[in-house]
Design a protein around this motif. Sequence first.
Motif, mmCIF file in Angstrom:
data_model
loop_
_atom_site.group_PDB
_atom_site.id
_atom_site.type_symbol
_atom_site.label_atom_id
_atom_site.label_comp_id
_atom_site.label_asym_id
_atom_site.label_seq_id
_atom_site.Cartn_x
_atom_site.Cartn_y
_atom_site.Cartn_z
ATOM 1 N N ALA A 64 0.818 -1.221 0.000
ATOM 2 C CA ALA A 64 0.000 0.000 0.000
ATOM 3 C C ALA A 64 0.849 1.268 0.000
ATOM 4 O O ALA A 64 0.422 2.292 -0.542
ATOM 5 N N ILE A 134 -5.986 2.721 5.232
ATOM 6 C CA ILE A 134 -5.546 1.436 4.688
ATOM 7 C C ILE A 134 -5.829 0.391 5.763
ATOM 8 O O ILE A 134 -5.127 0.318 6.774
ATOM 9 N N GLU A 135 -6.884 -0.409 5.576
ATOM 10 C CA GLU A 135 -7.253 -1.382 6.599
ATOM 11 C C GLU A 135 -6.143 -2.414 6.800
ATOM 12 O O GLU A 135 -5.532 -2.880 5.838
ATOM 13 N N SER A 136 -5.929 -2.773 8.067
ATOM 14 C CA SER A 136 -4.847 -3.706 8.393
ATOM 15 C C SER A 136 -5.350 -5.122 8.632
ATOM 16 O O SER A 136 -4.566 -6.021 8.939
ATOM 17 N N GLY A 137 -6.666 -5.313 8.498
ATOM 18 C CA GLY A 137 -7.227 -6.646 8.730
ATOM 19 C C GLY A 137 -7.527 -6.915 10.190
ATOM 20 O O GLY A 137 -7.836 -8.046 10.572
ATOM 21 N N SER A 148 -12.139 4.136 2.460
ATOM 22 C CA SER A 148 -11.444 2.854 2.540
ATOM 23 C C SER A 148 -10.497 2.682 1.353
ATOM 24 O O SER A 148 -10.935 2.560 0.197
ATOM 25 N N ASN A 150 -8.705 0.074 0.755
ATOM 26 C CA ASN A 150 -8.884 -1.284 0.225
ATOM 27 C C ASN A 150 -10.083 -1.365 -0.714
ATOM 28 O O ASN A 150 -10.036 -2.042 -1.758
ATOM 29 N N GLN A 151 -11.175 -0.675 -0.374
ATOM 30 C CA GLN A 151 -12.341 -0.653 -1.265
ATOM 31 C C GLN A 151 -12.012 0.106 -2.554
ATOM 32 O O GLN A 151 -12.485 -0.271 -3.631
ATOM 33 N N LEU A 153 -9.156 0.142 -4.007
ATOM 34 C CA LEU A 153 -8.383 -0.787 -4.843
ATOM 35 C C LEU A 153 -9.300 -1.736 -5.604
ATOM 36 O O LEU A 153 -9.047 -2.068 -6.768
#
Length: 515
Positions: A64, A134-137, A148, A150-151, A153
């Motif tokens: 990222a 940037i979500e880390s899970g 988001s 990730n969204q 992407l």
Amino acid sequence: MYNLATNLERNADFRPHDTALIFNDEKINFSALNKMVNAIANRLCELGIKPDDKVALSCPNIPAFVIGYYAIQKVGAVTVPLNILLKGPEVAYHLNDSDAVAIISFQGNSALPSGEYCFDGFSQTPSCQHFISIESGSGEPLPEGAHSFNQWLASGDTHFEAVYRRAEDTCVILYTSGTTGRAKGAELSQSNMLCNAQACQALTNQKGTDVSIAILPLFHTFGQSLIMNTSILAGSALVLIPRFVPKHVLQQMHTHKVTHMAGVPTMFMGLLAFAEKHGRTEDIDEIAANLKVAISGGASMPVEILKQFEEKLKVPVIEGYGLSESSPVAAFNHLEYERKPGSIGQPLPGVAMKVVGDNGQELPRGEAGELLIRGHNVMKGYYKKPEETAKTVVNGWLHTGDIVRMDDDGYVYVVDRLKEVIIRGGFNIYPRDIEETFMTHPDVHMIAVIGVPHKTYGEEAKAVVILKENASSTARELVAWGKERLADYKYPRLIEIVEELPMTATGKILKRLLK
């Protein structure tokens, strides 16, 4: 066309299936990387991000970071990389000072809640309009109003052509305190960054078939130019290491047949110590068989460590020199010529250096004086600080604040620093940042911060404090207070409480007498 992102587009066209990034077991080729960058670039445009806007980026060495960095470049905006260890007030200062309109931040985890720190800083900065997470899970919900990454992407348009940029347009703003004062943003142009990547590629003889490893943080100027931008330019694969753990680094070097590595001296010490104590001979031999060059910078490498590393890994270690204001690389030992241990080598092609005395006159070879640099790598200036810029860049010459001597062959040796910067494990610590923070403590009357030797980190920050009358804070309590407010690499772990500080007749603290 000077947009740094065109180096990525070129490789996506000519070597689309070659590996660009390696992260744990994940491999991303140049075509896929370019599409990911395009997806984020399109979303940034939808937010209204336009050329010359400033976008902050706080992220460890994961894909990222690379995606966000080059997406910002693609839209013609200016990347403002932030140290992931910065706390809320520090983030707010950088966002406000850089005029950032958006920040892309890694969410982090309980051990390092960098996203929490960044959102805290973002919330304190009304001029910064967009927070992209940037979500880390971890499963933690995003802050209210956050976008988001990730969204983006998964849903962004993967077609985007890099915006045309002129050579002199600003590419990145790297924060440094320079020779004095609070952190200032060194404005580096597209030409600065491209020329430095080209110089680093030539210096290390890096090709598309090579594999480099990013153990240095990419938000730092050294890792950003010499590792990431050089790899993207060369079309070589880049192994991403988010946290330096010697065992993991050596495993990744072995698995992915790494050919190029760069680090600060403490990293070389850590790798050497682990290899000698725990490394299997056959694994170390295989790493050595693939490794072509190791690069050291950030601080002086002890000559004995350099020799031991070269013997153990069968690889030349080349030392160099640079600073944020010089994009950063300014001088290096060269692979094809004699490497002199203890020297930072000779100036890069297109870069001039001279050593001057107190009167500004150039000194004869062998005499110690301040190092001045001129060339394609010298910054545009400090962002929004013309007076500071005028003091630092005079008639095109960058005043480094470092005391050096030059031998008869043009090799440069760092003798001392004029500036008070403390280098702890490759991270620059500026005493005034710490001093200004502690002066807000209700019990602190006066403080002086100095660097003291440390066997692992090179230097450690030490604060010498005079308390106000009737104050009762202990040194341990002050350390804990500083830890809450300053980045983990920065807060002083050593605090001494004294009755008085040595001073000049004009009231200036004589820090040299504290060491």
